[in-house]
Design a protein around this motif. Structure first.
Motif, short mmCIF file in Angstrom:
data_model
loop_
_atom_site.label_atom_id
_atom_site.label_comp_id
_atom_site.label_asym_id
_atom_site.label_seq_id
_atom_site.Cartn_x
_atom_site.Cartn_y
_atom_site.Cartn_z
N ARG A 15 0.83 -1.20 0.00
CA ARG A 15 0.00 0.00 0.00
C ARG A 15 0.87 1.26 0.00
NH1 ARG A 15 -4.51 1.43 4.68
NH2 ARG A 15 -4.98 3.54 3.97
N SER A 16 1.98 1.23 0.76
CA SER A 16 2.88 2.38 0.82
C SER A 16 3.51 2.66 -0.54
CB SER A 16 3.97 2.14 1.86
OG SER A 16 3.42 2.04 3.15
N TRP A 17 3.95 1.58 -1.23
CA TRP A 17 4.58 1.78 -2.53
C TRP A 17 3.56 2.19 -3.59
CZ3 TRP A 17 9.42 2.72 -2.41
CH2 TRP A 17 10.24 2.12 -1.45
N LEU A 18 2.32 1.70 -3.47
CA LEU A 18 1.26 2.16 -4.37
C LEU A 18 0.98 3.64 -4.13
CD1 LEU A 18 -1.01 1.75 -6.43
CD2 LEU A 18 -2.47 0.95 -4.55
N ALA A 19 0.96 4.03 -2.86
CA ALA A 19 0.75 5.44 -2.53
C ALA A 19 1.88 6.30 -3.11
CB ALA A 19 0.67 5.62 -1.02
N LEU A 20 3.11 5.81 -3.04
CA LEU A 20 4.24 6.55 -3.59
C LEU A 20 4.08 6.74 -5.09
CD1 LEU A 20 7.04 7.86 -3.25
CD2 LEU A 20 8.04 5.58 -3.61
N PHE A 21 3.63 5.70 -5.78
CA PHE A 21 3.39 5.81 -7.22
C PHE A 21 2.37 6.92 -7.51
CE2 PHE A 21 0.49 4.68 -10.72
CZ PHE A 21 1.36 4.78 -11.79
N LEU A 22 1.30 6.96 -6.72
CA LEU A 22 0.29 8.00 -6.92
C LEU A 22 0.86 9.39 -6.62
CD1 LEU A 22 -2.83 6.26 -5.31
CD2 LEU A 22 -2.40 6.65 -7.75
N LEU A 23 1.74 9.47 -5.61
CA LEU A 23 2.33 10.75 -5.25
C LEU A 23 3.30 11.25 -6.33
CD1 LEU A 23 3.06 10.18 -1.46
CD2 LEU A 23 1.30 11.64 -2.45
N CYS A 24 3.85 10.33 -7.10
CA CYS A 24 4.76 10.71 -8.19
C CYS A 24 4.01 11.35 -9.36
CB CYS A 24 5.54 9.50 -8.69
SG CYS A 24 6.83 8.93 -7.56
N LEU A 25 2.71 11.06 -9.49
CA LEU A 25 1.94 11.57 -10.63
C LEU A 25 1.86 13.10 -10.64
CD1 LEU A 25 -0.98 8.96 -10.80
CD2 LEU A 25 1.05 9.10 -12.26
N PRO A 26 1.41 13.76 -9.55
CA PRO A 26 1.36 15.23 -9.61
C PRO A 26 2.74 15.86 -9.74
CG PRO A 26 0.91 14.48 -7.37
CD PRO A 26 0.90 13.26 -8.25
N THR A 27 3.74 15.21 -9.14
CA THR A 27 5.11 15.73 -9.24
C THR A 27 5.58 15.72 -10.69
OG1 THR A 27 5.59 14.84 -7.05
CG2 THR A 27 7.47 15.41 -8.42
N ALA A 28 5.35 14.60 -11.38
CA ALA A 28 5.77 14.48 -12.78
C ALA A 28 5.02 15.46 -13.67
CB ALA A 28 5.56 13.05 -13.26
N VAL A 29 3.71 15.62 -13.43
CA VAL A 29 2.92 16.49 -14.31
C VAL A 29 3.27 17.95 -14.09
CG1 VAL A 29 0.86 16.92 -12.87
CG2 VAL A 29 0.64 16.74 -15.34
N LEU A 30 3.63 18.34 -12.84
CA LEU A 30 4.06 19.72 -12.60
C LEU A 30 5.34 20.02 -13.36
CD1 LEU A 30 3.42 20.17 -8.76
CD2 LEU A 30 2.18 21.24 -10.63
N ALA A 31 6.29 19.07 -13.34
CA ALA A 31 7.55 19.26 -14.06
C ALA A 31 7.33 19.24 -15.57
CB ALA A 31 8.54 18.17 -13.66
N LEU A 32 6.49 18.32 -16.03
CA LEU A 32 6.20 18.21 -17.46
C LEU A 32 5.53 19.49 -17.97
CD1 LEU A 32 4.88 15.02 -19.18
CD2 LEU A 32 3.98 17.23 -19.83
N ASP A 33 4.57 19.99 -17.19
CA ASP A 33 3.86 21.21 -17.56
C ASP A 33 4.83 22.38 -17.66
OD1 ASP A 33 1.24 22.86 -17.71
OD2 ASP A 33 2.32 23.79 -16.07
N MET A 34 5.81 22.41 -16.74
CA MET A 34 6.77 23.51 -16.71
C MET A 34 7.66 23.51 -17.95
SD MET A 34 9.58 24.31 -13.71
CE MET A 34 8.35 23.84 -12.49
#
Length: 509
Positions: A15-34
Motif C-alpha cells: 500500500r505504501s509503494w502504491l501510494a508513492l506511485f500515486l504521489l509521483c503523478l502530480p510531481t511528474a505532471v508539474l515538471a512536465l507542464d513547466m
C-alpha cells in the motif's frame, strides 16, 4: 499468527509503494507542464497576440505564486492533514488546468496561471509530508524521496517530447489539459491509499502577514523590472520598484523580530554554509529558468522547427540534468565534498553558456549542445543543494530550512525569467528598432514587431515579399543578440557561484 502478521506487513508495504506511485503523478505532471510550456510559448503568443511582457508573465507568475504560498501551504498541511490538502489542491489544479485550455486572452491566462501556482504550492509540502508518514524507516524514506525526485526529473525530461507532440496535433491548450487525466487516478485512489494523518498539538500560529508582505514585495519588483523595458515613461516602473523595495524592507524587519518567521534570517545569517547553499538554490535556478526561456523560441521561430522537432532537440538537455543529478552523490562521496561537486558543476555550466553565447549566430546545433552541457552542470546543485541546506541547519530547524530551500528554488526560477527575460527583450528591442527606424518598413509595423519576437515573425508573414523577409531577418538577428547577451551574462554568474561553492562549501561532506 506469523503468517497473518507477515501478510499484514506485506499488505501495508504494498500500500505504501502504491501510494508513492500515486504521489509521483502530480510531481511528474508539474515538471512536465513547466518544461512543455517553454515550448508552447511561441504558439500561445501567436494565438493570443501577446506582448513580450505578457509572455514573461505567463511563465513567471506560476513559480512566483508557488514561492509565495509554499510555506503557508506547508503550515496548512500540518494543521488540516497532508491527505486533505493534497486531494483538494489536486482537484483545484485539475479544474484550473481545464479552464486554462480555453483562456481567450493573455491576461486571463496569466490570472489562471497565478491560481495554478497557489494550487501547485499545496502539492509539494503535502506530498513530502505523506512520504514521511508512509515510510517511517529512514532508509526506505530516502529511497522513496529519491524515486519521487526522479519522477520530477523524468517529467521535466519528457515535457519537450510530449509537449511537442501535443502542440503538433492538438494546439497549446492540450499542454494544460494533460494535468486532468494524470490527477484523476490520484483523486480516485488517494482517499483509500493515503493515510489520514493527524493534527499536531502545540503548533505556533502561521504568520499570514509575512506571506502577504512577501508577495507585496516580490510581485511589484518583478512587474517594475519588466515595465522598465516596455513602458514609454519609466516613472511608473521606478515607483513600482521603489514600493517593492520598501515592502521588502518591512518584510525583512518583520522576519528578524517575529518568533515564527516565514524565512528565519537569524538562522541563515548565523551559518555561512546554510546562507551559501540558499544563495546557490536561488541563483542557480535563475540561470536555468532565464536561459530556457529563449531556446524553444530560437528553434521554432528562427529556424522554423516544428514543435515535435524542437521538443526532440531539447529533450537531451533534460537527460543531461538527470545524469548530472544521479552521479552527484557518488562524486560527493569520492571527493568528500558536496561543495566541490557543485562548484565543478557550475564550471561545466559556464562552458555550456559560453558555447551558447558564441554559437547562437552559428546555428541550432551549437545551442542544443550548449544547453545539454548547462543542464548537465546544473544537476549537482539540484541534487545536493537542498540536502546541504537541511544538514547545515541547527537542530530542530530542519523543517524551516527545507521550506526555505524550496522557496529559494521557486523564487529563483521566477526571478531568472523576469531579469534575464527583461535583459534579452531590452537588447532585442534596441537592436531591432535601431536597424529598422527610418527604413522602408512603416513605423507602426516596426513598433508592433518590437513588442516581441513572436509578433515580429507574425508581422513578417503578414507583410510578405521582400519587406517581410527583411523584417524576419532583422528580428531573428536582434533576438539572437538578446539571447547571446543573456548567455554571456549568466557565464559571469555561474563562475561566481562556482567560486562561492569552493570557498564556503568545500568542507561540506
Amino acid at each position: 499468527m506469523s503468517i497473518k502478521s507477515g501478510q499484514r506487513i506485506n499488505s501495508e508495504a504494498s500500500r505504501s509503494w502504491l501510494a508513492l506511485f500515486l504521489l509521483c503523478l502530480p510531481t511528474a505532471v508539474l515538471a512536465l507542464d513547466m518544461s512543455a510550456l517553454y515550448l508552447a510559448l511561441a504558439h500561445i503568443a501567436a494565438s493570443l497576440d501577446t506582448t513580450s511582457v505578457e509572455e514573461l508573465w505567463i511563465l513567471d507568475i506560476y513559480p512566483l505564486m508557488i514561492a509565495g504560498f509554499l510555506m503557508p501551504m506547508g503550515g496548512m498541511s500540518d494543521r488540516w492533514g497532508n491527505r486533505r490538502v493534497l486531494l483538494i489542491g489536486s482537484a483545484v489544479f485539475a479544474v484550473l488546468s481545464t479552464i486554462a485550455t480555453m483562456a481567450p486572452t493573455a491576461f486571463t491566462l496569466i490570472i489562471i496561471r497565478a491560481a495554478l501556482g497557489v494550487a501547485g504550492a499545496a502539492l509539494m509540502p503535502a506530498t513530502l509530508g505523506l512520504i514521511s508518514e508512509l515510510f517511517q524507516n529512514p532508509q526506505q524514506r530516502r529511497q522513496a524521496i529519491s524515486i519521487w525526485t526522479s519522477a520530477f526529473m523524468a517529467g521535466f525530461a519528457l515535457g519537450p517530447v510530449i509537449g511537442g507532440a501535443l502542440l503538433e496535433f492538438f494546439g497549446w491548450g492540450a499542454i494544460f489539459f494533460l494535468a486532468v487525466p494524470v490527477m484523476l487516478p490520484l483523486l480516485m485512489a488517494g482517499p483509500i491509499v493515503f493515510p489520514k494523518g493527524f493534527k499536531p498539538e502545540g503548533q505556533k500560529q502561521y504568520d499570514w502577514i509575512s506571506s502577504i508582505l512577501f508577495l507585496a514585495a516580490i510581485l511589484p519588483l518583478v512587474y517594475g523590472l519588466k515595465e522598465l523595458v516596455s513602458a514609454e515613461t519609466k516613472l511608473s516602473a521606478v515607483l513600482v520598484l521603489s514600493w517593492g523595495f520598501l515592502v521588502g524592507g518591512v518584510f525583512i524587519v518583520r522576519q528578524l523580530k517575529v518568533s515564527n518567521p516565514l524565512l528565519d534570517f537569524n538562522m541563515i545569517l548565523s551559518n555561512s554554509g546554510l546562507a551559501t547553499a540558499l544563495t546557490i538554490l536561488l541563483l542557480g535556478p535563475a540561470i536555468v529558468g532565464g536561459l530556457t526561456l529563449f531556446v524553444p523560441q530560437y528553434l521554432q521561430l528562427t529556424y522554423g522547427l516544428s514543435p515535435v522537432a524542437a521538443g526532440a532537440s531539447i529533450a537531451p538537455a533534460s537527460l543531461g540534468l538527470i545524469i548530472g543529478a544521479l552521479i552527484s552523490p557518488a562524486l560527493s562521496r569520492k571527493m568528500r565534498s558536496s561543495g566541490a561537486v557543485i562548484g565543478t558543476g557550475f564550471l561545466v555550466m559556464s562552458v555550456g553558456l559560453v558555447t551558447i553565447a558564441f554559437g547562437v549566430q552559428l546555428g541550432p546545433m551549437w545551442v542544443v549542445a550548449g544547453i545539454v552541457v548547462v543542464y548537465l552542470g546544473s544537476g549537482p546543485f539540484d541534487a545536493l543543494g537542498t540536502d546541504i541546506v537541511i544538514s547545515s541547519a541547527p537542530e530542530g530547524k530542519s523543517a524551516s530550512a527545507g521550506a526555505a530551500a524550496e522557496t529559494a528554488t521557486e523564487l529563483g526560477v521566477g526571478l531568472g525569467i523576469a531579469f534575464f527575460g527583461t535583459l534579452g527583450t531590452a537588447v532585442y528591442q534596441r537592436i531591432l528598432t535601431g536597424d529598422l527606424i527610418g527604413g522602408d518598413i512603416n513605423s507602426y509595423a516596426v513598433e508592433h514587431a518590437s513588442s516581441s519576437f513572436s509578433i515580429a515573425i507574425a508581422e513578417a508573414s503578414s507583410l510578405g515579399g521582400t519587406e517581410g523577409a527583411y523584417l524576419r531577418e532583422q528580428a531573428s538577428e536582434a533576438f539572437a543578440s538578446g539571447f547571446a547577451a543573456v548567455a554571456g551574462s549568466t557565464v559571469i554568474l555561474a563562475i561566481f557561484l562556482s567560486i562561492l561553492s569552493f570557498v564556503f562549501l568545500r568542507k561540506t561532506a
